[in-house]
Design a protein around this motif. Structure first.
Motif, mmCIF file in Angstrom:
data_model
loop_
_atom_site.group_PDB
_atom_site.id
_atom_site.type_symbol
_atom_site.label_atom_id
_atom_site.label_comp_id
_atom_site.label_asym_id
_atom_site.label_seq_id
_atom_site.Cartn_x
_atom_site.Cartn_y
_atom_site.Cartn_z
ATOM 1 N N ALA A 66 0.838 -1.212 0.000
ATOM 2 C CA ALA A 66 0.000 0.000 0.000
ATOM 3 C C ALA A 66 0.870 1.259 0.000
ATOM 4 C CB ALA A 66 -0.913 -0.006 1.223
ATOM 5 N N GLN A 67 0.611 2.123 -0.959
ATOM 6 C CA GLN A 67 1.341 3.396 -1.020
ATOM 7 C C GLN A 67 0.382 4.532 -0.695
ATOM 8 O OE1 GLN A 67 4.121 4.109 -4.155
ATOM 9 N NE2 GLN A 67 3.949 2.041 -4.983
ATOM 10 N N HIS A 68 0.942 5.686 -0.334
ATOM 11 C CA HIS A 68 0.169 6.926 -0.118
ATOM 12 C C HIS A 68 -0.949 6.708 0.916
ATOM 13 C CE1 HIS A 68 2.088 8.656 -3.674
ATOM 14 N NE2 HIS A 68 1.736 7.581 -4.361
ATOM 15 N N SER A 69 -0.725 5.843 1.891
ATOM 16 C CA SER A 69 -1.791 5.515 2.841
ATOM 17 C C SER A 69 -1.357 5.871 4.261
ATOM 18 C CB SER A 69 -2.122 4.021 2.761
ATOM 19 O OG SER A 69 -2.583 3.714 1.456
ATOM 20 N N TRP A 70 -2.329 6.106 5.094
ATOM 21 C CA TRP A 70 -2.069 6.541 6.477
ATOM 22 C C TRP A 70 -2.876 5.698 7.451
ATOM 23 C CZ3 TRP A 70 1.283 10.459 7.847
ATOM 24 C CH2 TRP A 70 1.749 11.266 6.804
ATOM 25 N N LEU A 71 -2.276 5.471 8.616
ATOM 26 C CA LEU A 71 -3.008 4.859 9.724
ATOM 27 C C LEU A 71 -2.861 5.806 10.914
ATOM 28 C CD1 LEU A 71 -4.544 2.257 10.599
ATOM 29 C CD2 LEU A 71 -2.441 1.590 11.699
ATOM 30 N N LEU A 83 -6.764 4.425 3.156
ATOM 31 C CA LEU A 83 -6.098 3.541 2.198
ATOM 32 C C LEU A 83 -6.243 4.098 0.789
ATOM 33 C CD1 LEU A 83 -4.645 0.810 1.763
ATOM 34 C CD2 LEU A 83 -6.906 -0.211 1.434
ATOM 35 N N HIS A 84 -5.096 4.338 0.159
ATOM 36 C CA HIS A 84 -5.133 4.879 -1.198
ATOM 37 C C HIS A 84 -5.605 3.779 -2.161
ATOM 38 C CE1 HIS A 84 -2.913 6.393 -4.944
ATOM 39 N NE2 HIS A 84 -3.989 7.135 -4.776
ATOM 40 N N ALA A 85 -6.736 4.020 -2.788
ATOM 41 C CA ALA A 85 -7.317 3.020 -3.699
ATOM 42 C C ALA A 85 -7.802 3.743 -4.951
ATOM 43 C CB ALA A 85 -8.457 2.288 -3.000
ATOM 44 N N PRO A 86 -6.844 4.130 -5.821
ATOM 45 C CA PRO A 86 -7.239 4.924 -6.992
ATOM 46 C C PRO A 86 -8.126 4.125 -7.941
ATOM 47 C CG PRO A 86 -4.922 4.252 -7.143
ATOM 48 C CD PRO A 86 -5.414 3.808 -5.797
ATOM 49 N N THR A 87 -9.109 4.796 -8.479
ATOM 50 C CA THR A 87 -9.925 4.137 -9.507
ATOM 51 C C THR A 87 -9.488 4.698 -10.851
ATOM 52 O OG1 THR A 87 -11.570 5.835 -9.055
ATOM 53 C CG2 THR A 87 -11.982 3.684 -8.107
ATOM 54 N N ASP A 88 -8.805 3.889 -11.607
ATOM 55 C CA ASP A 88 -8.463 4.278 -12.978
ATOM 56 C C ASP A 88 -8.522 3.022 -13.838
ATOM 57 O OD1 ASP A 88 -5.861 2.995 -13.374
ATOM 58 O OD2 ASP A 88 -5.062 4.417 -11.933
ATOM 59 N N PHE A 89 -8.624 3.234 -15.144
ATOM 60 C CA PHE A 89 -8.787 2.062 -16.011
ATOM 61 C C PHE A 89 -7.467 1.425 -16.406
ATOM 62 C CE2 PHE A 89 -7.678 4.789 -19.433
ATOM 63 C CZ PHE A 89 -8.364 5.985 -19.233
ATOM 64 N N HIS A 91 -5.305 0.293 -13.963
ATOM 65 C CA HIS A 91 -4.951 -0.650 -12.892
ATOM 66 C C HIS A 91 -6.205 -1.244 -12.266
ATOM 67 C CE1 HIS A 91 -1.694 2.455 -13.007
ATOM 68 N NE2 HIS A 91 -0.979 1.335 -13.123
ATOM 69 N N LEU A 92 -5.964 -2.358 -11.572
ATOM 70 C CA LEU A 92 -7.054 -2.926 -10.777
ATOM 71 C C LEU A 92 -7.145 -2.110 -9.488
ATOM 72 C CD1 LEU A 92 -9.053 -5.329 -10.728
ATOM 73 C CD2 LEU A 92 -7.384 -6.505 -9.289
ATOM 74 N N THR A 93 -8.299 -1.611 -9.191
ATOM 75 C CA THR A 93 -8.461 -0.800 -7.986
ATOM 76 C C THR A 93 -8.308 -1.685 -6.747
ATOM 77 O OG1 THR A 93 -9.996 0.598 -9.167
ATOM 78 C CG2 THR A 93 -10.042 0.765 -6.763
ATOM 79 N N PRO A 94 -7.433 -1.289 -5.782
ATOM 80 C CA PRO A 94 -7.306 -2.105 -4.568
ATOM 81 C C PRO A 94 -8.651 -2.209 -3.848
ATOM 82 C CG PRO A 94 -5.572 -0.448 -4.676
ATOM 83 C CD PRO A 94 -6.535 -0.141 -5.783
ATOM 84 N N ALA A 95 -8.915 -3.381 -3.298
ATOM 85 C CA ALA A 95 -10.156 -3.580 -2.526
ATOM 86 C C ALA A 95 -9.772 -4.169 -1.180
ATOM 87 C CB ALA A 95 -11.075 -4.526 -3.276
ATOM 88 N N LEU A 96 -10.606 -3.962 -0.210
ATOM 89 C CA LEU A 96 -10.307 -4.515 1.115
ATOM 90 C C LEU A 96 -10.549 -6.018 1.112
ATOM 91 C CD1 LEU A 96 -11.893 -1.822 3.393
ATOM 92 C CD2 LEU A 96 -9.465 -2.418 3.217
ATOM 93 N N ILE A 107 -12.112 2.435 8.204
ATOM 94 C CA ILE A 107 -11.356 2.486 6.943
ATOM 95 C C ILE A 107 -12.025 3.379 5.920
ATOM 96 C CG2 ILE A 107 -10.409 1.109 5.039
ATOM 97 C CD1 ILE A 107 -10.225 -1.253 6.946
ATOM 98 N N GLU A 108 -11.185 4.232 5.338
ATOM 99 C CA GLU A 108 -11.665 5.116 4.270
ATOM 100 C C GLU A 108 -10.822 4.832 3.022
ATOM 101 O OE1 GLU A 108 -11.589 9.967 3.542
ATOM 102 O OE2 GLU A 108 -10.898 9.132 5.434
ATOM 103 N N LEU A 109 -11.477 4.521 1.913
ATOM 104 C CA LEU A 109 -10.739 4.324 0.665
ATOM 105 C C LEU A 109 -10.599 5.680 -0.023
ATOM 106 C CD1 LEU A 109 -12.365 1.022 -0.666
ATOM 107 C CD2 LEU A 109 -10.255 1.303 0.628
ATOM 108 N N VAL A 110 -9.374 6.058 -0.345
ATOM 109 C CA VAL A 110 -9.111 7.406 -0.845
ATOM 110 C C VAL A 110 -8.676 7.307 -2.305
ATOM 111 C CG1 VAL A 110 -7.891 9.535 -0.299
ATOM 112 C CG2 VAL A 110 -8.186 7.840 1.469
#
Ligand code: GLY
Ligand code: MN
Ligand code: MN
Length: 432
Positions: A66-71, A83-89, A91-96, A107-110
């Motif tokens: 996980a990059q660009h993420s904070w706890l 949790l940085h979870a970019p939605t773009d076409f 890459h596969l968007t990270p999911a919990l 948890i907040e997906l950002v």
């Protein structure tokens, strides 16, 4: 995943939360914000090197990519994961994952890297300096206060039951790789074939290994951190050394095995057996209260006995150690702490965070602590034929059997390495 792991992980998170809150009180903090980190592209390129999230971040969540993420941990709220979870076409968007630990966090997906809004006395932990060059500002807070970071490192020295289960599983997976590596060598494979066999059987891509696998045939077995994979098998096959691991939920295995090849001189296989026995004897000595530095010194003494018994040294073991001969045959330390990093943190510190450096005569030692239950360490005695280290001894009167050394030079060396947990009464060898 072993059935008990979700429960163990929840207990791990609860213990960690209590420990963090104690530290926050002790250091007068309102929050600790752990930054996972991010990678920068190669110069003038759009490609990035492999990334591994900061250890303190993955101590909480098994999201080691996980990059660009904070706890963010505070005194009264649930720990908050951004949790940085970019939605773009592209890459596969990270999911919990559908795992129990998720319910321990808020948890907040950002979508875009974001700066958490923090107030009060806040400590930021991780590579926040890297944010200076990024479009995202660092949050309000003090970056990496040394006393706090030392205390967080100390929390990682003793592994919870969850962490030990992860290290055991990492070992189990790595051992399958070692077996396949040895079979590839028996089938006359080149270093690259051995490496690919290892990766396949341990079920991992090369970019996920906890450290670059060391796969050395012949003299390459005597290059401690040998970094290439020859594409062609040598005509003569004297030896294979494989030092290779596996990650499991971020936790690292670090195992080494050495095998004789069909062209090895006869004494080499006997020396490998002797080094296995040496490793086993050192593992058997692990218990609470044992001084790891003393165990390292015991390794040198027992290595001296092996050199004498196998006619490499025609003197006494004591004399062999005193003259520095064992250090020329084994220039590295007995091992190190193992966890989320292969050379894990706080090995050269006293429990209060003050430095406990390696002694001058053994500068490569990475762990100088007295063992206590929950520590996980490697035990990795070595015996190498490294001309750069042995040649200076030729001008001394040390009674080394140079004829036998010459015979063994093409074998490079031997290292045998296991991963061992310290228990309340002794040890638990995690390497099957
Ligand atoms: N694989 C590196 C080490 O054994 O420390
Ligand atoms: Mn190793
Ligand atoms: Mn190691």
């Amino acid at each position: 995943m072993p059935d008990t792991l979700p429960r163990l992980q929840q207990a791990h998170l609860q213990q960690l939360l209590a420990a963090y809150r104690d530290l926050m009180q002790h250091h007068g903090l309102d929050a600790i914000a752990l930054y996972s980190g991010h990678s920068l592209p190669h110069y003038a390129d759009d490609q990035h090197p492999e990334f591994q999230a900061a250890g303190h971040f993955i101590h909480w969540v098994p999201l080691w990519e996980a990059q660009h993420s904070w706890l963010i941990i505070t005194a009264d709220a649930k720990p908050r994961l951004m949790l940085h979870a970019p939605t773009d076409f592209w890459h596969l968007t990270p999911a919990l994952p559908d795992e129990a630990w998720v319910s321990e966090l808020d948890i907040e997906l950002v979508n875009e890297p974001a700066t958490p809004a923090l107030t009060g006395n806040v400590a930021l932990v991780g590579n926040v300096e890297a944010l200076v060059e990024s479009p995202v500002a660092a949050p309000h807070g003090h970056a990496n206060p040394p006393a706090l970071v030392a205390a967080l490192d100390e929390l990682r020295m003793h592994k919870s039951a969850y962490e030990i289960a992860c290290l055991r599983e990492a070992n189990r997976l790595a051992v399958a790789g070692h077996e396949a590596a040895r079979a590839a060598f028996a089938g006359a494979g080149a270093e690259l074939d051995v490496q690919l066999a290892y990766l396949g059987a341990s079920r991992q891509r090369e970019s996920h290994v906890p450290y670059d696998n060391i796969v050395g045939l012949n003299e390459h077995a005597g290059v401690l951190h040998y970094q290439h994979y020859d594409l062609d098998a040598p005509a003569q096959r004297h030896s294979l050394l494989v030092d290779a691991g596996r990650r499991y939920r971020g936790y690292c295995a670090d195992i080494t095995r050495t095998a004789p090849g069909p062209d090895a001189p006869a004494p080499f296989a006997d020396l490998i057996s002797a080094m296995h026995q040496l490793k086993d004897s050192l593992v058997a000595d692990i218990a609470p209260g044992v001084d790891y530095l003393e165990l390292h010194r015991a390794m040198h003494h027992r290595l001296g006995e092996i050199l004498v018994r196998h006619d490499l040294y025609r003197g006494t073991a004591e004399d062999c150690v005193e003259r520095g001969v064992t250090r020329a045959f084994c220039p590295h330390g007995l091992g190190h702490s193992l966890g989320l990093q292969v050379h894990d943190v706080a090995g050269l510190k006293h429990p209060d965070g003050t430095p406990a450096p390696a002694p001058e005569d053994h500068p490569a030692l990475r762990l100088t602590r007295t063992l206590t239950p929950g520590m996980v360490v490697t035990i990795e005695p070595g015996l190498y034929f490294i001309p750069m280290l042995l040649d200076p001894l030729r001008d001394t009167r040390a009674p080394i059997n140079w004829t036998l050394v010459e015979q063994l030079l093409p074998c490079g060396g031997i290292r045998i390495e296991d991963n061992v947990a310290v228990t309340a009464t002794g040890f638990d060898n995690l390497t099957p």
